[in-house]
Design a protein around this motif. Structure first.
Motif, PDB file in Angstrom:
ATOM      1  N   LYS A   1      35.363-109.179  53.079  1.00  0.00           N
ATOM      2  CA  LYS A   1      34.586-109.932  52.103  1.00  0.00           C
ATOM      3  C   LYS A   1      35.249-111.285  51.923  1.00  0.00           C
ATOM      4  CE  LYS A   1      31.287-107.151  51.027  1.00  0.00           C
ATOM      5  NZ  LYS A   1      29.958-107.488  51.488  1.00  0.00           N
TER       6      LYS A   1
ATOM      7  N   SER B   1      37.239-116.318  42.901  1.00  0.00           N
ATOM      8  CA  SER B   1      36.908-115.045  42.252  1.00  0.00           C
ATOM      9  C   SER B   1      36.115-115.270  40.965  1.00  0.00           C
ATOM     10  CB  SER B   1      38.183-114.246  41.983  1.00  0.00           C
ATOM     11  OG  SER B   1      39.068-115.014  41.204  1.00  0.00           O
TER      12      SER B   1
ATOM     13  N   GLY C   1      34.039-112.330  40.276  1.00  0.00           N
ATOM     14  CA  GLY C   1      34.742-111.093  40.567  1.00  0.00           C
ATOM     15  C   GLY C   1      35.459-111.194  41.899  1.00  0.00           C
ATOM     16  N   THR C   2      36.314-110.238  42.163  1.00  0.00           N
ATOM     17  CA  THR C   2      37.052-110.248  43.426  1.00  0.00           C
ATOM     18  C   THR C   2      36.123-109.842  44.560  1.00  0.00           C
ATOM     19  OG1 THR C   2      37.746-107.946  43.300  1.00  0.00           O
ATOM     20  CG2 THR C   2      39.167-109.586  42.218  1.00  0.00           C
TER      21      THR C   2
ATOM     22  N   ALA D   1      36.613-107.595  46.746  1.00  0.00           N
ATOM     23  CA  ALA D   1      36.603-106.127  46.866  1.00  0.00           C
ATOM     24  C   ALA D   1      35.616-105.487  45.894  1.00  0.00           C
ATOM     25  CB  ALA D   1      38.007-105.574  46.640  1.00  0.00           C
ATOM     26  N   GLN D   2      35.369-106.117  44.775  1.00  0.00           N
ATOM     27  CA  GLN D   2      34.418-105.559  43.816  1.00  0.00           C
ATOM     28  C   GLN D   2      33.000-105.515  44.369  1.00  0.00           C
ATOM     29  OE1 GLN D   2      35.475-108.189  40.532  1.00  0.00           O
ATOM     30  NE2 GLN D   2      36.344-106.443  39.418  1.00  0.00           N
ATOM     31  N   ALA D   3      32.733-106.291  45.405  1.00  0.00           N
ATOM     32  CA  ALA D   3      31.407-106.282  46.029  1.00  0.00           C
ATOM     33  C   ALA D   3      31.203-105.052  46.919  1.00  0.00           C
ATOM     34  CB  ALA D   3      31.199-107.560  46.841  1.00  0.00           C
TER      35      ALA D   3
ATOM     36  N   ASN E   1      30.695-101.851  46.602  1.00  0.00           N
ATOM     37  CA  ASN E   1      30.330-100.834  45.619  1.00  0.00           C
ATOM     38  C   ASN E   1      30.113 -99.467  46.281  1.00  0.00           C
ATOM     39  OD1 ASN E   1      27.788-100.916  46.827  1.00  0.00           O
ATOM     40  ND2 ASN E   1      26.970-102.339  45.327  1.00  0.00           N
ATOM     41  N   TYR E   2      29.775 -98.492  45.467  1.00  0.00           N
ATOM     42  CA  TYR E   2      29.603 -97.116  45.952  1.00  0.00           C
ATOM     43  C   TYR E   2      28.572 -97.046  47.084  1.00  0.00           C
ATOM     44  CZ  TYR E   2      28.447 -92.170  46.070  1.00  0.00           C
ATOM     45  OH  TYR E   2      28.212 -90.890  46.492  1.00  0.00           O
TER      46      TYR E   2
ATOM     47  N   GLN F   1      30.058 -98.448  50.215  1.00  0.00           N
ATOM     48  CA  GLN F   1      31.069 -97.523  50.719  1.00  0.00           C
ATOM     49  C   GLN F   1      30.425 -96.373  51.483  1.00  0.00           C
ATOM     50  OE1 GLN F   1      33.502 -96.239  47.425  1.00  0.00           O
ATOM     51  NE2 GLN F   1      34.084 -98.329  46.902  1.00  0.00           N
TER      52      GLN F   1
ATOM     53  N   GLU G   1      40.147-108.926  51.562  1.00  0.00           N
ATOM     54  CA  GLU G   1      39.603-110.035  50.792  1.00  0.00           C
ATOM     55  C   GLU G   1      40.091-111.320  51.448  1.00  0.00           C
ATOM     56  OE1 GLU G   1      39.408-108.346  46.281  1.00  0.00           O
ATOM     57  OE2 GLU G   1      41.269-109.301  46.892  1.00  0.00           O
TER      58      GLU G   1
END
Length: 120
Positions: free
Chosen positions: A53, A58, A61-62, A64-66, A68-69, A72, A100
């Motif tokens: 990503k 940020s 948001g970071t 990594a926060q993108a 999501n479940y 994943q 990131e």
């Protein structure tokens, strides 16, 4: 910078980062009907499925926060497809990482590696 170009350059920076840290790139942009994995890399006995990503900052948001479940789950299903295609089921230790990548002024990159960012 256009998002697609930023993402492509970020993936290149991520691949170089992984190689500098002893990873061997097995595949990039592995696509199957269920999804895509940006980078598949091996370090020792570990096969890492890596989501990259890239962001300018940020503010929202970071990166990594993108991941999501839902994202994943798509990565996990795509990884299973890769393992089946390459006859690797139950033959290696797998991990799901997030890289990131921050675009900095002067065409420089800051990379933050999150090994084992999520599990299947």
């Amino acid at each position: 910078m256009h998002n697609q170009i930023l993402g492509s350059q970020g993936e290149q920076a991520a691949a170089e980062f992984l190689q500098q840290h002893g990873y061997v790139i097995c595949a990039r942009n592995f696509r199957v009907p269920v999804g895509e994995i940006d980078i598949i890399a091996k370090a020792g006995e570990v096969l890492a499925f890596v989501e990259v990503k890239t962001r300018h900052g940020s503010r929202y948001g970071t990166p990594a926060q993108a991941v999501n479940y839902h994202k994943q789950q798509k990565i996990i299903q795509t990884a299973k497809w890769y393992l089946r295609q390459n006859h690797l089921e139950d033959r290696c230790f797998c991990r799901f990482d997030v890289l990131e990548v921050y675009a900095l002024p002067g065409n420089k990159w800051q990379v933050r590696h999150l090994p084992g960012a999520f599990e299947s």
